[in-house]
Design an enzyme around this catalytic site. Structure first.
Site, PDB file in Angstrom:
ATOM      1  N   ASP A 231      33.367   2.527 -29.785  1.00 19.96           N
ATOM      2  CA  ASP A 231      33.633   1.281 -30.551  1.00 19.96           C
ATOM      3  C   ASP A 231      33.248   1.246 -32.090  1.00 19.96           C
ATOM      4  O   ASP A 231      33.923   0.356 -32.883  1.00 19.96           O
ATOM      5  CB  ASP A 231      33.261   0.130 -29.745  1.00 19.96           C
ATOM      6  CG  ASP A 231      33.941  -0.230 -28.381  1.00 19.96           C
ATOM      7  OD1 ASP A 231      34.894   0.445 -28.082  1.00 19.96           O
ATOM      8  OD2 ASP A 231      33.114  -0.767 -27.562  1.00 19.96           O
TER       9      ASP A 231
ATOM     10  N   THR B 284      28.692   4.650 -28.523  1.00 19.93           N
ATOM     11  CA  THR B 284      29.779   4.022 -28.045  1.00 19.93           C
ATOM     12  C   THR B 284      31.109   4.252 -28.844  1.00 19.93           C
ATOM     13  O   THR B 284      30.983   4.356 -30.093  1.00 19.93           O
ATOM     14  CB  THR B 284      29.676   2.192 -28.243  1.00 19.93           C
ATOM     15  OG1 THR B 284      30.996   1.610 -28.145  1.00 19.93           O
ATOM     16  CG2 THR B 284      29.273   1.957 -29.445  1.00 19.93           C
TER      17      THR B 284
ATOM     18  N   ARG C  38      26.889  -0.773 -15.493  1.00 20.47           N
ATOM     19  CA  ARG C  38      26.451  -2.100 -15.928  1.00 20.47           C
ATOM     20  C   ARG C  38      25.368  -2.595 -14.852  1.00 20.47           C
ATOM     21  O   ARG C  38      25.681  -2.551 -13.937  1.00 20.47           O
ATOM     22  CB  ARG C  38      27.657  -2.764 -16.493  1.00 20.47           C
ATOM     23  CG  ARG C  38      28.184  -2.010 -17.406  1.00 20.47           C
ATOM     24  CD  ARG C  38      29.523  -2.909 -18.148  1.00 20.47           C
ATOM     25  NE  ARG C  38      29.798  -2.552 -19.248  1.00 20.47           N
ATOM     26  CZ  ARG C  38      31.094  -1.625 -19.745  1.00 20.47           C
ATOM     27  NH1 ARG C  38      32.128  -1.413 -18.881  1.00 20.47           N
ATOM     28  NH2 ARG C  38      31.477  -1.071 -20.708  1.00 20.47           N
TER      29      ARG C  38
ATOM     30  N   ASP D 290      25.176  -2.620 -28.414  1.00 22.04           N
ATOM     31  CA  ASP D 290      24.064  -3.717 -28.518  1.00 22.04           C
ATOM     32  C   ASP D 290      23.625  -4.689 -27.305  1.00 22.04           C
ATOM     33  O   ASP D 290      22.457  -4.995 -27.374  1.00 22.04           O
ATOM     34  CB  ASP D 290      24.478  -4.486 -29.554  1.00 22.04           C
ATOM     35  CG  ASP D 290      25.616  -5.272 -29.456  1.00 22.04           C
ATOM     36  OD1 ASP D 290      26.467  -4.949 -28.345  1.00 22.04           O
ATOM     37  OD2 ASP D 290      25.871  -6.425 -29.866  1.00 22.04           O
TER      38      ASP D 290
ATOM     39  N   ARG E 112      36.842  -3.016 -28.150  1.00 26.70           N
ATOM     40  CA  ARG E 112      36.496  -4.100 -27.748  1.00 26.70           C
ATOM     41  C   ARG E 112      36.628  -5.162 -28.678  1.00 26.70           C
ATOM     42  O   ARG E 112      37.903  -5.516 -29.168  1.00 26.70           O
ATOM     43  CB  ARG E 112      35.009  -4.368 -27.374  1.00 26.70           C
ATOM     44  CG  ARG E 112      34.361  -5.178 -26.501  1.00 26.70           C
ATOM     45  CD  ARG E 112      33.182  -5.073 -26.100  1.00 26.70           C
ATOM     46  NE  ARG E 112      32.915  -3.801 -25.251  1.00 26.70           N
ATOM     47  CZ  ARG E 112      32.540  -4.014 -23.863  1.00 26.70           C
ATOM     48  NH1 ARG E 112      32.512  -4.921 -23.487  1.00 26.70           N
ATOM     49  NH2 ARG E 112      31.982  -2.718 -23.295  1.00 26.70           N
TER      50      ARG E 112
ATOM     51  N   ASP F 218      30.940  -0.515 -33.123  1.00 25.99           N
ATOM     52  CA  ASP F 218      30.603  -1.773 -33.456  1.00 25.99           C
ATOM     53  C   ASP F 218      29.244  -2.369 -33.409  1.00 25.99           C
ATOM     54  O   ASP F 218      28.929  -3.477 -33.106  1.00 25.99           O
ATOM     55  CB  ASP F 218      31.309  -2.751 -32.318  1.00 25.99           C
ATOM     56  CG  ASP F 218      30.890  -2.351 -30.969  1.00 25.99           C
ATOM     57  OD1 ASP F 218      29.865  -1.371 -30.625  1.00 25.99           O
ATOM     58  OD2 ASP F 218      31.029  -2.988 -29.939  1.00 25.99           O
TER      59      ASP F 218
ATOM     60  N   GLY G 261      29.464   1.594 -21.809  1.00 27.10           N
ATOM     61  CA  GLY G 261      30.304   2.661 -21.670  1.00 27.10           C
ATOM     62  C   GLY G 261      30.061   3.832 -22.016  1.00 27.10           C
ATOM     63  O   GLY G 261      29.105   3.771 -23.179  1.00 27.10           O
TER      64      GLY G 261
END
Ligand code: ADP
Ligand code: F6P
Length: 321
Positions: A128, A126, A72, A103, A172, A130, A11
């Site tokens: 996120d 990202t 992707r 990741d 996510r 995360d 993303g």
């Protein structure tokens, strides 16, 4: 190292362009030639690789998205396709690679580097936040501020109509965006995947707020806990207030990157070029306790993240009272 490639994968996130620009400019200063790879690993596979000159980098520091485009690419999980992609780098003499992504992108990078001796450095890009091994990812701060802007707007109408409004945010499987937006945005409740979120307790807290004269409730819901409408449905049975839901969606991924994200991108990019200049690789760059650090790529997916959310969760609930 004389030639390196750069790509964005997974993303997109605001600040990716600032990272691309910094890698391009710093590498050029050090006499390293940089190739842009379009559409992430898909472009590496399809040979969409071009020399990235200074003109390509101008006027992008404040632009969201990624000028290299992103995609992707499931084929990249297959060794056979990675070999084709690696060959496209090798035929140009490209020995190093900067991968900006999450990741998943690091996993691809790790395999590529081990199978084909290409030196790879991962930069965390990202919204996120995360990724293990960094306190912040490029794009998180901008996204957080986009959410804060939305909360203020939603709160205006929530107050006028005396409603309970649930705002679903991205992330996510990670609750960072929802939790930090709740603290910074004056949210009145938060639901994230990392914590127990008893709806009974939330309903009780909302009732208490109303007893004390509050006219609205803004509840931040992380997408990782399921769809916001399902939670609203359960809450509806327990509350007398009118409930609405807002799904912020992809508006969270765009926009001008914040100063924080641009500076983070520049610092991380500088580290990435230093590593490749020294013919090293196999690492991700992070920021921990305000220091630029590196970890092996596999650190990102091996084990739990260091961010224990309990303290911030307690703080969010304390401020929500
Ligand atoms: P992110 O990098 O944001 O975590 P994804 O998980 O979608 O996003 O991964 C981005 C891309 O990285 C994938 O489309 C694929 O090309 C590559 N990738 C992900 N996982 C692997 C893997 N296990 N092996 C090889 N490549 C991978
Ligand atoms: O990883 C970034 C992210 O925006 C997540 O927060 C979200 O779950 C996902 O990507 C959305 O992916 P897509 O843009 O493919 O719908």
């Amino acid at each position: 190292m004389e030639k390196i490639g750069i790509l964005t994968s997974g993303g997109d996130a605001p600040g990716m362009n600032a990272a691309i620009r910094a890698v391009g400019k710093i590498a050029a200063y050090k006499g390293i030639k940089v190739y842009g790879i379009q559409r992430g690993y898909l472009g590496m596979l399809n040979d969409e690789i071009f020399p990235m000159d200074n003109r390509f980098l101008s006027g992008i520091v404040d632009r969201g998205g990624t000028i290299l485009l992103t995609a992707r690419c499931l084929e990249f999980k297959d060794q056979k396709f990675r070999a084709i992609a690696a060959q496209n780098l090798k035929k140009r003499g490209i020995g190093g690679l900067v991968v900006i992504g999450g990741d998943g992108s690091y996993r691809g990078a790790d395999s590529l580097s081990k199978e084909h001796e290409i030196k790879v450095v991962g930069l965390p890009g990202t919204i996120d936040n995360d990724i293990k091994g960094t306190d912040y990812t490029i794009g998180f701060d901008t996204c957080l501020n986009t959410i804060l802007d939305a909360i203020s707007k939603v709160r205006d109408t929530a107050t006028s109509h005396e409603r309970t409004i649930l705002i679903e945010v991205m992330g996510r499987h990670a609750g960072d965006l929802a939790l930090q937006a709740c603290i910074a945005g004056g949210g009145d409740g938060v639901i994230i995947p990392e914590m127990e979120n008893p709806i009974e307790l939330l309903a009780f807290q909302i009732k208490e707020r109303r007893k004390h004269g509050k006219l609205h409730d803004i509840i931040l819901v992380s997408e990782g806990v399921g769809h916001v409408d399902e939670i609203a449905g359960i809450l509806k049975e327990k509350l007398a207030t009118e409930i609405r839901t807002v799904v912020l969606g992809h508006v969270q991924r765009g926009g001008t990157p914040s100063g924080f994200d641009r500076i983070l991108a520049a610092r991380m990019a500088e580290k990435a070029v230093d590593i490749l200049e020294n013919d090293e690789g196999g690492v991700m760059v992070g920021i921990e306790s305000n220091k630029i650090v590196t970890h092996p790529l596999s650190y990102a997916w091996d084990g739990e993240r260091n961010y224990d959310m309990r303290d911030d969760h307690d703080l969010a609930l304390l401020l929500a009272r």
